[in-house]
Design an enzyme around this catalytic site. Structure first.
Site, PDB file in Angstrom:
ATOM      1  N   GLU A  79       0.862  -1.183   0.000  1.00  0.00           N
ATOM      2  CA  GLU A  79       0.000   0.000   0.000  1.00  0.00           C
ATOM      3  C   GLU A  79       0.893   1.225   0.000  1.00  0.00           C
ATOM      4  OE1 GLU A  79      -4.205  -1.237   2.004  1.00  0.00           O
ATOM      5  OE2 GLU A  79      -2.589  -0.907   3.414  1.00  0.00           O
ATOM      6  N   HIS A 119      -8.941   9.430   3.793  1.00  0.00           N
ATOM      7  CA  HIS A 119      -8.612   8.374   2.828  1.00  0.00           C
ATOM      8  C   HIS A 119      -8.967   8.887   1.439  1.00  0.00           C
ATOM      9  CE1 HIS A 119      -8.308   4.548   0.818  1.00  0.00           C
ATOM     10  NE2 HIS A 119      -7.870   3.988   1.942  1.00  0.00           N
ATOM     11  N   ARG A 139      -0.934   9.347   1.862  1.00  0.00           N
ATOM     12  CA  ARG A 139      -2.359   9.660   1.671  1.00  0.00           C
ATOM     13  C   ARG A 139      -2.657  11.152   1.619  1.00  0.00           C
ATOM     14  NH1 ARG A 139      -5.178   4.885   5.309  1.00  0.00           N
ATOM     15  NH2 ARG A 139      -4.507   3.306   3.857  1.00  0.00           N
ATOM     16  N   HIS A 188     -10.960   9.311   7.743  1.00  0.00           N
ATOM     17  CA  HIS A 188     -10.680   7.879   7.873  1.00  0.00           C
ATOM     18  C   HIS A 188     -10.082   7.502   9.221  1.00  0.00           C
ATOM     19  CE1 HIS A 188      -9.757   3.889   6.442  1.00  0.00           C
ATOM     20  NE2 HIS A 188      -8.452   4.058   6.551  1.00  0.00           N
ATOM     21  N   ARG A 212      -0.499   8.371   9.545  1.00  0.00           N
ATOM     22  CA  ARG A 212      -0.319   6.928   9.763  1.00  0.00           C
ATOM     23  C   ARG A 212       0.026   6.199   8.467  1.00  0.00           C
ATOM     24  NH1 ARG A 212      -3.820   2.644   9.057  1.00  0.00           N
ATOM     25  NH2 ARG A 212      -5.455   4.132   8.557  1.00  0.00           N
TER      26      ARG A 212
HETATM   27  C1  SIN Z   1      -7.341   0.583   3.070  1.00  0.00           C
HETATM   28  O1  SIN Z   1      -7.645  -0.588   2.873  1.00  0.00           O
HETATM   29  O2  SIN Z   1      -7.080   1.377   2.178  1.00  0.00           O
HETATM   30  C2  SIN Z   1      -7.320   1.099   4.471  1.00  0.00           C
HETATM   31  C3  SIN Z   1      -6.176   0.556   5.178  1.00  0.00           C
HETATM   32  C4  SIN Z   1      -5.754   1.476   6.269  1.00  0.00           C
HETATM   33  O3  SIN Z   1      -6.294   2.559   6.425  1.00  0.00           O
HETATM   34  O4  SIN Z   1      -4.805   1.134   6.970  1.00  0.00           O
END
Ligand code: SIN
Length: 526
Positions: free
Chosen positions: A127, A244, A290, A351, A386
């Site tokens: 990610e 998010h 993000r 988020h 985060r």
């Molecule tokens: C996501 O699946 O994008 C959220 C994961 C997260 O916020 O840690």
């Protein structure tokens, strides 16, 4: 909002129960803490607002980060976490997270959590801002639901854990800076009850409901932070809220998270004219931190006069997409979108709260006997921003450490004092549902991803106008939530006004750069 309690009460006249642990909240942090305490034969009660599964954990898609891959290490995980945290992480807290995390995740696997595998090995995805593939996932994009299933099952089976659903924690019972228990409202009977505990653990999650557009469930109204604040605990980093980037944005559809793992597997963000824009903003393109992606999206939305951008998966293998993201595929399909072909309309939404009730590395707050873990807590592990998929890990690691700490302390020698409050007036005529919407609108307009002193002052004036409500008794759970949202919204706006710079999840249009003088925390106390 400065009142000490939300209701009038007298503990001598209420039903009372005694426990070793009183845990508030039934997501990963609360249930793992309960499990760890029960393994030491402690008697645990978990109070949860609605059902055990009404938690952010249950909704988590992307996964849980842990350095378990061959080419990975806790040191690399630490480096990525510190970089995402934009100078404000506590390196010691991060070191605890990344070094203890893998062991806690293995424990989850031993408890029965079925993470996805490839050729018998754990399947790891990537990610934003992770330098390695290190995110474990389950049933493709239903990681949280799998963890919740395992932990809820344990809590139901363990003879020394009792879970009380429909129990709303109203206030903490604190005297001389020691927490003795919790005043709770049984939503089924309408009865107030007292739960005394040797350790009271806040695991109430976040505050996403302060915003109209949020990935969080309806229960996430910041109750834990509000009650800790009322009781005199220190709160820290309240200005840092993570938005998010990719939340489904369709008229009439509730906000629905489209996991960052979708971009991790190669999806592109495009503006309304079909142009892929992220490479213009950051070298990591769609996998930039993000806050960078959110601001880029807002800029594109502004310059193309649109309230959304689009996530494009059409160049990815359709079979992989369906297999990796079954929940997302199914949900989008229910709105007539085929994610393997159609662009998915998305916009940012609130988020995750990086700040919260200040704790040390053992979950101890500034009030003796009161502990906090998970999203409600702030031990500095996330800094100003985060790293994706570190939150489930945080709940496990710091929940476990609370139990280690409590176990190492001698039992409290004295009993508990009695508590009462008779000062609150009958509530004025307030439409709680409408006030909730007004709070969301003020927070979205002035305390969202882009802030200015002028806007924050307007938000604070709004909260000041409503501060008189703290002198009135809340009559229902809806009112208690709204009183809590007022208190927490005010804390976020105050901290955001104080921090005259931009860093991580806090962006000030009037101070658009980070400033070295702000390499420190904003700590607030009632
Ligand atoms: C996501 O699946 O994008 C959220 C994961 C997260 O916020 O840690």
């Amino acid at each position: 909002m400065t009142g000490r309690y939300l209701v009038n009460f007298d503990t001598r006249q209420l039903p009372q129960e005694n426990w070793d642990y009183v845990i508030l909240g039934s997501g990963i942090a609360g249930l793992y803490t309960a499990y760890a305490a029960s393994r030491l034969n402690r008697r645990v009660v978990v109070l949860t607002k609605y059902t055990m599964e009404d938690s952010n954990t249950d909704k988590a898609q992307g996964g849980i980060a842990a350095a378990l891959g061959h080419s990975d290490s806790p040191a690399l995980h630490l480096k990525d976490t510190l970089a995402a945290g934009a100078g404000l992480c506590d390196p010691e807290a991060v070191s605890v997270l990344v070094n203890e995390g893998p062991g806690r995740v293995r424990e989850l696997i031993e408890m029965g959590a079925q993470f996805d595998r490839e050729n018998g090995q754990l399947a790891l995805t990537r990610e934003g801002a992770h330098s390695r593939r290190r995110i474990l996932h389950a049933a493709g994009d239903a990681t949280g639901a799998e963890i919740q299933r395992v932990l809820s099952g344990q809590a139901r089976l363990a003879p020394n854990i009792e879970v009380r659903e429909n129990h709303f924690a109203v206030d903490l019972l604190v005297q001389d800076n020691t927490c003795y228990g919790v005043l709770a409202l049984d939503g089924s009977s309408g009865e107030l009850k007292v739960f005394w505990g040797r350790a009271v653990v806040l695991a109430t999650g976040g505050l996403g409901q302060l915003f109209e557009h949020s990935t969080n469930p309806l229960v996430a109204t910041g109750d834990g932070i509000a009650m800790a604040w009322r009781a005199g605990a220190e709160v820290m980093d309240m200005e840092f809220i993570q938005f998010h980037p990719t939340v489904l944005s369709l008229p009439g559809a509730p906000p629905f998270l489209i996991s960052e793992a979708v971009r991790g597997e190669g999806a592109y963000l495009r503006n309304r004219y079909g142009e892929r824009f992220m490479p213009r903003y950051h070298e990591l393109a769609e996998l930039a931190p993000r806050d960078v992606v959110v601001r880029a999206m807002l800029k594109e939305m502004g310059s193309t006069a649109s309230d959304r951008v689009f996530l494009d998966l059409s160049h990815l293998d359709p079979a992989m997409v369906q297999q990796r993201f079954p929940t997302i595929s199914r949900t989008c399909s229910s709105y007539g979108l085929d994610v393997t072909k159609d662009p998915i309309p998305v916009a940012p939404a609130a988020h995750y709260m990086m700040g919260g009730v200040k704790t040390n590395l053992y979950g101890e707050t500034s009030i003796e006997g009161l502990y906090a873990c998970g999203e409600v807590a702030c031990q500095g592990v996330h800094g100003a921003n985060r790293l994706a998929s570190n939150s489930l890990l945080d709940g496990l690691v710091f929940g476990g450490r609370i139990v280690e700490r409590v176990n190492s302390l001698p039992p409290r020698r004295h009993g508990h004092p009695e508590f009462s409050c008779h000062e609150l007036a009958g509530s004025p005529e307030v439409d709680a549902a409408r006030l909730r919407q007004e709070i969301q609108s003020v927070m979205g307009k002035y305390v969202g991803p882009v802030r200015t002193a002028e806007g924050l002052e307007k938000a604070l004036a709004f909260f000041e106008d409503w501060s008189y409500l703290a002198g009135y008794r809340a009559r229902s759970i809806e009112e208690m939530e709204v009183w809590n949202m007022l208190a927490v919204g005010q804390l976020v706006a105050q901290a955001a006004l104080i921090r005259t710079e931009s860093r991580g999840g806090h962006y000030r249009l009037d101070y658009p750069q980070p400033r070295d003088l702000w390499l420190k925390h904003v700590i607030l106390r009632r």
